[in-house]
Design a protein around this motif. Structure first.
Motif, PDB file in Angstrom:
ATOM      1  N   HIS A 205       9.034 -14.350 -15.811  1.00 21.44           N
ATOM      2  CA  HIS A 205       8.359 -14.277 -17.022  1.00 21.44           C
ATOM      3  C   HIS A 205       7.591 -15.666 -17.335  1.00 21.44           C
ATOM      4  CE1 HIS A 205      12.298 -16.759 -17.142  1.00 21.44           C
ATOM      5  NE2 HIS A 205      11.731 -17.318 -18.224  1.00 21.44           N
ATOM      6  N   ARG A 206       7.602 -16.552 -16.468  1.00 21.53           N
ATOM      7  CA  ARG A 206       6.901 -17.835 -16.425  1.00 21.53           C
ATOM      8  C   ARG A 206       5.273 -17.357 -16.197  1.00 21.53           C
ATOM      9  NH1 ARG A 206      10.065 -22.810 -15.962  1.00 21.53           N
ATOM     10  NH2 ARG A 206      12.070 -22.077 -15.776  1.00 21.53           N
ATOM     11  N   HIS A 207       4.581 -17.705 -16.913  1.00 22.91           N
ATOM     12  CA  HIS A 207       2.963 -17.483 -16.931  1.00 22.91           C
ATOM     13  C   HIS A 207       2.306 -18.837 -17.037  1.00 22.91           C
ATOM     14  CE1 HIS A 207       3.403 -13.216 -17.138  1.00 22.91           C
ATOM     15  NE2 HIS A 207       4.336 -13.453 -18.201  1.00 22.91           N
ATOM     16  N   TYR A 208       2.894 -19.747 -17.558  1.00 23.30           N
ATOM     17  CA  TYR A 208       2.387 -21.309 -17.620  1.00 23.30           C
ATOM     18  C   TYR A 208       3.499 -22.097 -17.020  1.00 23.30           C
ATOM     19  CZ  TYR A 208       1.287 -26.110 -19.007  1.00 23.30           C
ATOM     20  OH  TYR A 208       1.104 -27.340 -18.784  1.00 23.30           O
ATOM     21  N   HIS A 209       4.509 -22.182 -17.511  1.00 19.38           N
ATOM     22  CA  HIS A 209       5.684 -23.073 -17.243  1.00 19.38           C
ATOM     23  C   HIS A 209       6.260 -22.716 -15.946  1.00 19.38           C
ATOM     24  CE1 HIS A 209       5.528 -23.564 -21.756  1.00 19.38           C
ATOM     25  NE2 HIS A 209       5.747 -24.743 -21.295  1.00 19.38           N
ATOM     26  N   ASP A 210       5.248 -22.642 -14.986  1.00 24.54           N
ATOM     27  CA  ASP A 210       5.927 -22.274 -13.528  1.00 24.54           C
ATOM     28  C   ASP A 210       5.470 -23.398 -12.507  1.00 24.54           C
ATOM     29  OD1 ASP A 210       2.888 -22.530 -13.519  1.00 24.54           O
ATOM     30  OD2 ASP A 210       2.372 -20.422 -13.200  1.00 24.54           O
ATOM     31  N   GLN A 211       5.301 -23.013 -11.231  1.00 21.80           N
ATOM     32  CA  GLN A 211       5.012 -24.232 -10.134  1.00 21.80           C
ATOM     33  C   GLN A 211       3.894 -24.894 -10.532  1.00 21.80           C
ATOM     34  OE1 GLN A 211       5.980 -22.403  -6.363  1.00 21.80           O
ATOM     35  NE2 GLN A 211       8.223 -21.734  -6.873  1.00 21.80           N
ATOM     36  N   ARG A 212       2.708 -24.157 -10.664  1.00 22.25           N
ATOM     37  CA  ARG A 212       1.710 -25.025 -11.056  1.00 22.25           C
ATOM     38  C   ARG A 212       1.663 -25.814 -12.127  1.00 22.25           C
ATOM     39  NH1 ARG A 212      -4.069 -21.923 -12.480  1.00 22.25           N
ATOM     40  NH2 ARG A 212      -5.591 -23.843 -12.049  1.00 22.25           N
ATOM     41  N   HIS A 213       2.255 -25.629 -13.007  1.00 14.15           N
ATOM     42  CA  HIS A 213       2.535 -26.761 -14.020  1.00 14.15           C
ATOM     43  C   HIS A 213       3.391 -27.895 -13.360  1.00 14.15           C
ATOM     44  CE1 HIS A 213       3.590 -28.738 -17.693  1.00 14.15           C
ATOM     45  NE2 HIS A 213       4.876 -28.426 -17.870  1.00 14.15           N
ATOM     46  N   LEU A 214       4.452 -27.624 -12.672  1.00 12.70           N
ATOM     47  CA  LEU A 214       5.144 -28.672 -12.232  1.00 12.70           C
ATOM     48  C   LEU A 214       4.180 -29.331 -11.303  1.00 12.70           C
ATOM     49  CD1 LEU A 214       8.003 -29.908 -11.671  1.00 12.70           C
ATOM     50  CD2 LEU A 214       8.261 -28.227  -9.909  1.00 12.70           C
ATOM     51  N   ALA A 215       3.372 -29.018 -10.402  1.00 11.86           N
ATOM     52  CA  ALA A 215       2.633 -29.648  -9.605  1.00 11.86           C
ATOM     53  C   ALA A 215       1.657 -30.409 -10.109  1.00 11.86           C
ATOM     54  CB  ALA A 215       1.958 -28.581  -8.416  1.00 11.86           C
TER      55      ALA A 215
ATOM     56  N   ALA B 110       2.248 -36.861 -18.705  1.00 11.35           N
ATOM     57  CA  ALA B 110       2.180 -35.866 -17.646  1.00 11.35           C
ATOM     58  C   ALA B 110       2.250 -34.370 -18.322  1.00 11.35           C
ATOM     59  CB  ALA B 110       3.355 -36.165 -16.534  1.00 11.35           C
ATOM     60  N   ASP B 111       3.382 -34.179 -19.040  1.00 13.24           N
ATOM     61  CA  ASP B 111       3.614 -32.875 -19.661  1.00 13.24           C
ATOM     62  C   ASP B 111       2.430 -32.349 -20.609  1.00 13.24           C
ATOM     63  OD1 ASP B 111       5.090 -30.671 -20.178  1.00 13.24           O
ATOM     64  OD2 ASP B 111       6.283 -31.326 -21.877  1.00 13.24           O
ATOM     65  N   LEU B 112       1.816 -33.362 -21.159  1.00 19.92           N
ATOM     66  CA  LEU B 112       0.705 -32.848 -22.211  1.00 19.92           C
ATOM     67  C   LEU B 112      -0.725 -33.347 -21.471  1.00 19.92           C
ATOM     68  CD1 LEU B 112       1.469 -34.508 -25.273  1.00 19.92           C
ATOM     69  CD2 LEU B 112       1.971 -32.407 -24.702  1.00 19.92           C
ATOM     70  N   ARG B 113      -0.616 -33.334 -20.073  1.00 22.34           N
ATOM     71  CA  ARG B 113      -1.935 -33.475 -19.415  1.00 22.34           C
ATOM     72  C   ARG B 113      -2.832 -32.199 -19.418  1.00 22.34           C
ATOM     73  NH1 ARG B 113      -6.304 -34.426 -17.631  1.00 22.34           N
ATOM     74  NH2 ARG B 113      -6.849 -35.579 -15.720  1.00 22.34           N
TER      75      ARG B 113
END
Length: 793
Positions: free
Chosen positions: A29-39, A128-131
């Motif tokens: 169900h994650r389309h943005y808050h995923d591993q790419r966002h974490l990286a 970083a979260d708002l980058r």
């Protein structure tokens, strides 16, 4: 270095925990808050590592900040449970307690991104979260699509409004907490936000809803202009009122010019600059200045002073202050609505500008127009004084033996009239009621803004047929009247208590009054103003209305044209509809060349009957006065009779203002018989006739010396006693001014009898015939000689 290697570098002994976190970030169900966002977050933290107090602690907080993510959770709930998970797992793997607490704090910060100054770790994590907001347009659009996919359970319009509100809140505050972020990312982030806001606006807004903020903007601008006009009126008004023409500064034209300029500037800021702060600052400024100005007006509002009227200045300044406060509130509301998603789509500029101008013009006109009744109400309240004494109305019997009952000097004397409350005296500023038995003042009504009311003579006081209601004419004296303010021109009072029953503004002439209505003639119109009832009607007649009386259920009026037409009409008191009419032009040969006011005379209602009697002058035999009487129940002429004596001057204030008065059994007429040329002696007819058929009862001639020549003397200088005798004040050959009784036994001087009371005897000796006026109250004759009031027993 991939994500697994980065985790192992942070906590080598906690590989199972790293695998669990990576699995969480890979949920379907994650389309943005995923591993790419974490990286991307970890890469940004590496870029800002030198700005953090403990970069590894910030990295661990980044790993956990979205570990639990449910798009349907309440705001802040995901961050809270993610922080709790971090605190539980990291403590289990032996991470120091202080470090665990810091990680939990940092994760909770990402719910609102509100870092305190000096919080280096928090600033790095939030930036970083708002980058993502400052990345290139392609990546930002992918982020926006991913967010929409995560919230696919929400309908498009609801999502668009919620998303716009979120983005607007971000756009209104600085996005980045670190100096590096503010310098390098802020501008690009705002550009991305504005681009996404523009994309969602059409889906969030209602059709033509963008006009709503502009309506409020127009209303605010209209109130600003109205406030400037009202301010000008306040500054242009004199500090006191009435005011001499040379003391008035006039209306300062710069105030509406300044108000219009401010409104134009706000319009340009709204339509051209599109900066919300350019609207917010004036809204706050207007509100603050309005509140301060209202407080100043309230504090400096002048206290009421007897005989001194409140000017227009302070009511207008108070109104301008309130208007400025309203303008600030409307401007803030317009700005808030403009940012609200449902109203975010702007209409075509020409349409929006047109709506704004129309709303501003309409509301400015409404505010200025509504301000005048407000000022009028304040002036009425401040300038009216009504006081009542405890002296009851006298009931002592009247002997008519000529003995002086009381005498009192008065500051200025106008007309006097008898009522159930005593004798009413028209003063320059209002009415004073004196007890008929003792002469003590029972009550007074005055207005400080009235100018020379006493100059109206006896027509300035109207008394109802039962003597219980009194109407006083209160003029404002030409140029002294406040501009645009309709202060009352008539006050209707309870004759016994002095209670103000109503106050009426009219440019017409009051004809009659009772407890229910004030009957007014306004050219061709008859108007009934409600007194103790809400009845109000306005009836147009064929000609100008000249006379009128009130009966129980009818208003009987005479309307006369400049030709030879004159009608007596009965109007229904409930609605003004005509019930009957009698044509005087058929009964008499009326003059076609003269003004109707010179040949239509007084009307009088015979007590306890349905009969009204009146006078009409014709040019027959050089000038003949006719008396007539109609039955108002049947609407027919009862009788007509000529009054002997030719040539007879015409009626009215310019010739001879004849008086008609009636008791149950007698109609008494007092009128001029001979010329009214200055310096020539006059002869008056004083006669009585039967109300039933006009049969003469008695008729006497009274010689009036030249010094009493006054067109109003027949009306003002004679009073009718309850037994049918007429009383007046007349100089005698020996020079003494003496009351005179006229009745069946002839014309009888009644010298004032000496009284045992020394004060009364002294009052008797001072009586003159300078400006005589007579009234009857409580069966007692009461006289005025221009400087005093006195009564006989």
């Amino acid at each position: 270095m991939d994500l697994r290697d980065q985790w192992n570098r942070l906590l080598p002994h906690a590989q199972p925990l790293g695998d669990d976190l990576l699995a969480r970030y890979a949920e379907l169900h994650r389309h943005y808050h995923d591993q790419r966002h974490l990286a991307e977050m970890l890469a940004t933290i590496d870029e800002l590592a030198d700005l953090a107090d403990d970069a590894d602690t910030v990295r661990l907080a980044a790993w956990f900040h979205d570990a639990i993510y449910d798009p349907q959770a309440d705001p802040g709930e995901n961050e809270e449970v993610s922080a709790q998970l971090a605190e539980l797992e990291l403590a289990a793997y032996g991470v120091e307690a202080d470090r665990v607490a810091e990680i939990g704090r940092l994760i909770r910060l990402t719910a609102r991104h509100d870092c305190e100054p000096g919080d280096a770790n928090g600033a790095v994590l939030c930036d970083a979260d708002l980058r993502i907001l400052s990345l290139d347009a392609e990546r930002y659009d992918e982020y926006a699509v991913g967010i929409r996919a995560e919230y696919e359970h929400i309908p498009d319009r609801d999502f668009a409004r919620g998303r716009m509100s979120f983005l607007q809140n971000l756009a209104e505050t600085p996005l980045y907490a670190t100096s590096h972020g503010r310098e390098h990312w802020e501008k690009a982030a705002h550009a991305n936000l504005e681009r996404e806001l523009a994309r969602w606006a059409p889906k969030a807004a209602r059709p033509i809803s963008g006009l709503i903020p502009m309506i409020y903007l127009g209303a605010a601008l209209g109130v600003v202009i109205a406030a400037s006009v009202l301010l000008g009126r306040g500054l242009g008004a004199a500090a006191h009122w009435p005011v001499a023409p040379d003391e008035s500064t006039g209306f300062p034209v710069w105030t509406p010019i300044a108000g219009t300029a401010v409104a134009a500037g706000l319009t340009c800021a709204w339509f051209r600059r599109n900066r919300s702060k350019l609207i917010t600052i004036p809204a706050i400024l207007f509100s603050v200045v309005g509140v301060v100005a209202v407080g100043v007006c309230w504090w400096r509002w002048p206290a009421a002073q007897p005989g001194a009227a409140l000017s227009e200045r302070w009511p207008y300044l108070m109104l301008a202050s309130v208007a400025l406060l309203i303008a600030g509130a409307l401007l803030a509301l317009a700005r808030r609505l403009r940012l609200a998603p449902p109203y975010a789509v702007s209409p075509p500029r020409a349409l929006g500008l047109g709506v704004t101008v129309v709303c501003a013009s309409v509301l400015a006109w409404i505010m200025v127009s509504a301000g005048e009744p407000f000022v009028q109400a304040r002036l009425e309240t401040a300038n009216t004084v009504s006081t009542t004494a405890t002296v009851p109305a006298g009931v002592m019997p009247v002997q008519l033996d000529g003995e002086l009952a009381w005498s009192r000097e008065v500051p200025a004397t106008g007309a006097i009239a008898g009522t159930v409350g005593g004798v009413a005296e028209l003063r320059p500023d209002g009415v004073v009621m004196s007890d008929a038995t003792t002469g003590q003042i029972r009550w007074r009504y005055s207005r400080a803004d009235v100018v020379d009311a006493a100059s109206n003579g006896s027509r300035g006081l109207l008394v109802s047929s039962d003597g219980r209601t009194l109407a006083a004419h209160l003029p404002h004296g030409g140029n002294h009247a406040p501009s645009g303010i309709e202060l009352p021109t008539y006050a209707v009072l309870d004759a016994d208590t002095g209670e103000v029953l109503t106050e009426v503004h009219t440019d017409g002439t009051a004809l009659a009054v009772d407890r229910n209505q004030l009957l007014v003639a306004e050219d061709n119109y008859v108007v009934a103003h409600g007194v103790s009832s809400p009845t109000h009607w306005r009836t147009r007649l064929q000609c100008a209305v000249t006379r009128g009386v009130l009966l129980a259920d009818q208003a009987v009026v005479v309307d006369a044209c400049g030709g030879n037409g004159a009608e007596v009409r009965g109007l229904d008191l409930a609605n003004g509809d005509q019930k009957w009419d009698v044509d005087l032009g058929i009964q008499f040969e009326l003059s076609a060349e003269l003004d109707p006011s010179t040949w239509i005379g007084e009307l009088v209602a015979v007590p306890d009957t349905r009969e009204v009697s009146g006078l009409v002058w014709t040019s027959d035999a050089g000038g003949t006065l006719h008396q007539w009487s109609v039955d108002v129940g049947e609407g027919r002429m009862l009788w007509t009779t000529p009054v002997p004596g030719t040539p007879r001057p015409r009626l009215g204030a310019s010739s001879c203002d004849a008086q008609l008065a009636a008791t149950h059994t007698t109609i008494v007429l007092v009128t001029c018989r001979t010329s009214t040329e200055p310096g020539e002696p006059q002869t008056y007819d004083v006669s009585a006739a039967s109300p039933a058929d006009g049969t003469p009862q008695w008729h006497h001639l009274l010689e009036v010396p030249p010094r009493l020549q006054n067109p109003a003397f027949p009306r003002d200088g004679f009073g009718l006693l309850p037994d049918g005798r007429v009383v007046t004040l007349m100089p005698q050959p020996n020079g003494v001014c003496t009351p005179v009784m006229i009745g069946t036994t002839g014309v009888q001087p009644r010298p004032i009898v000496a009284s045992p009371d020394a004060a009364k005897a002294a009052g008797r000796d001072k009586v003159t015939c300078g400006k005589p006026a007579v009234a009857v109250a409580g069966g007692r004759p009461i006289f005025s000689d221009g400087v005093r009031l006195f009564a006989l027993n």
